[in-house]
Every structure is written in C-alpha cells, then in structure tokens.
Design an enzyme around this catalytic site. Structure first.
Site, PDB file in Angstrom:
ATOM      1  CG  ASN A 148       8.295   3.266   1.962  1.00 21.22           C
ATOM      2  OD1 ASN A 148       8.983   3.803   2.835  1.00 21.22           O
ATOM      3  ND2 ASN A 148       6.984   3.416   1.901  1.00 21.22           N
ATOM      4  NE  ARG A 167      -3.053  -0.420   3.308  1.00 23.99           N
ATOM      5  CZ  ARG A 167      -3.966   0.032   4.151  1.00 23.99           C
ATOM      6  NH1 ARG A 167      -5.153   0.403   3.710  1.00 23.99           N
ATOM      7  NH2 ARG A 167      -3.694   0.140   5.428  1.00 23.99           N
ATOM      8  CG  ASP A 168       3.493   4.515   1.410  1.00 27.75           C
ATOM      9  OD1 ASP A 168       3.234   5.183   0.379  1.00 27.75           O
ATOM     10  OD2 ASP A 168       4.052   5.012   2.410  1.00 27.75           O
ATOM     11  CB  ILE A 169       5.124   0.386  -3.797  1.00 26.66           C
ATOM     12  CG1 ILE A 169       4.966  -1.004  -3.182  1.00 26.66           C
ATOM     13  CG2 ILE A 169       6.274   0.397  -4.802  1.00 26.66           C
ATOM     14  CD1 ILE A 169       6.204  -1.522  -2.475  1.00 26.66           C
TER      15      ILE A 169
END
Length: 267
Positions: free
Chosen positions: A89, A83-85
C-alpha cells in the site's frame, strides 16, 4: 459487487477524498454510474514497496520513512487511522516520491467500524502487539506498521515472520522481543534508533507520526553532514599526498580533540 465490497469502496472514496498531501494518492473525483460507485485517481508510474529490495542506502530509507510518516501525520491530524500500512500500500514513484494508497480499511478514530467485534483488520505481519491483545485501534498502530516497513527495507526481513495468526497472538502475549537492527545489519545508529523507537512494544512509547518524520529528517541531515565531512577529509588527504598542502601547527588541548591546521604550500 457484494455489500461488503461496496461499503469498503465507499469508505475508501470518503477518506481518500479528504486527503490533500503530496505523499498520499490524489483522488480527483468520485461518483456513481449505473448504480456502481467510482473514483478517479491520479495515475502513478513506478512500483509498490513490496517489489523494493533491502537497500544499503540508509539516507534513502530515511527519506522514504520521512515521507511515509509525514503523510501519516497529516492523516492522523484529520482523525483518520489507515490500519493497513504495508509495502503493498506504499507506492514508489519513478521520481522517488512515496505515496500512501488504499484507505479501504481506514477508519475515523472514534467512528463506526465495518468489522465484526473481535475481528482484526490489517495484515498479520504488520499488526502491532496491542492489537493481538485486543486493545482498541489507535494512531500508534500505524506507527508500528510503518516501522515494520522501514525495518524490512533496512534488513531484508520483517520483525516477526510466523506461520499463523495464533503464533502472532502468542508472540504478542509473551512479549517476545524483536531483534534490534544494530544486531542484524550494518545500518548506522542514526537510522536504526528511530526505526526501533517506532517498534516500541508499548504503544505509549512510540513517537507520534510527525515526530517520526522529524527524527528521520534529522537522520538525513546528519548523514549529509557526515558525508560532507568525509568528502572534505578525502580531499584533504589527497592534497597532502600531492604536496598541494602541508601540515600546520597543532592547536587545541592535547588529548581533548586536538585539531590540525593545514596551510597551503606557497607557489
């Protein structure tokens, strides 16, 4: 720390500890000390992809994409959506290995969520259009985000750069097209094709993570094959110019990809 911070940290501990993949940061142990949760992770040397400039080396970009998508495929098989590529990250190690970090907002598909209904989780520029339209999260959301990362590495820009959340939502509702990489870069089609497939507007049209990894692995093989052929061609031209080889008879049907054989000059 407040309850939200603790819940996020515990979530990251839980999901990260589930992972055992060379392209996902390793968590060695977790625990609590004086009522404060902690986890021990591997030490990484290098930098995140936020600091990585656009790269003209298409094969290198394909390699990074293969690593990212391979790791996502592994997480997805375990039922975990990151959900936060985004570049911040994704860590590029000194040895060239890419690792996914920060599972703090990850969720098990079908599992409970820490967020309030209607609140988007993720980074605006990497959120797929269906999330702006209010569709539930799916694995294809991670594919879109990874496609955005590769698009940026290839072109030096994001598919969309807009001033506010409202503008991103409006672009999604209007189904504004994304500029094709072939129109804004000199990147080869064998790279731009898979990246644009990852950015398909309809999530059902995006390849699964494992398929993306295979596509990008294939582009690497194609690049290496073409590089070998170019090297052989240059060597052949050099031999002809130096007199070490001479043209032989033409074989094959005329106009149908005729081949020229080369015979070594006798010594």
């Amino acid at each position: 720390p407040n309850e939200s911070d603790v819940a996020r940290f515990e979530r990251e501990m839980r999901f990260a500890a589930m992972m055992d993949h060379p392209n996902i940061v390793t968590v060695y142990t977790t625990g609590t000390y004086a009522d404060v949760p902690f986890m021990v992770m591997e030490y990484l040397r290098g930098h995140d992809l936020e600091k990585e400039p656009a790269d003209a080396d298409a094969e290198r970009i394909a390699g990074m994409g293969q690593s990212i998508c391979g790791a996502l495929g592994y997480a997805h098989r375990k039922g975990v959506l990151h959900r936060d590529i985004k570049p911040g990250n994704l860590f590029l190690c000194e040895n060239g290995q890419v690792k996914i970090t920060d599972f703090g907002v990850a969720r098990a598909v079908g599992g409970a969520t820490l967020t309030t209904a209607g609140v988007l989780v993720g980074t605006f520029a990497y959120l797929p259009p269906e999330r702006w339209r209010g569709d539930p999260p799916t694995f294809s959301n991670d594919i879109w985000a990874a496609g955005c990362v590769l698009y940026r590495l290839t072109s030096g820009r994001l598919p969309r750069v807009l001033p506010s959340a409202a503008d991103y939502a409006a672009a999604a509702m209007r189904e504004d097209p994304i500029p094709h990489l072939r129109d804004i870069t000199d990147a080869p089609a064998w790279l731009t094709g898979p990246v644009m497939a990852m950015l398909a507007p309809d999530p059902a049209d995006r390849p699964a993570a494992a398929d993306c990894a295979r596509l990008l692995a294939g582009t690497q093989s194609l690049a290496r094959s073409r590089g070998t052929l170019r090297a052989r061609g240059r060597a052949l031209v050099s031999r002809l110019e130096s007199g070490e080889a001479r043209p032989g008879p033409v074989t094959g049907a005329a106009g149908a990809g005729s081949l020229t054989t080369v015979a070594a000059r006798p010594t």
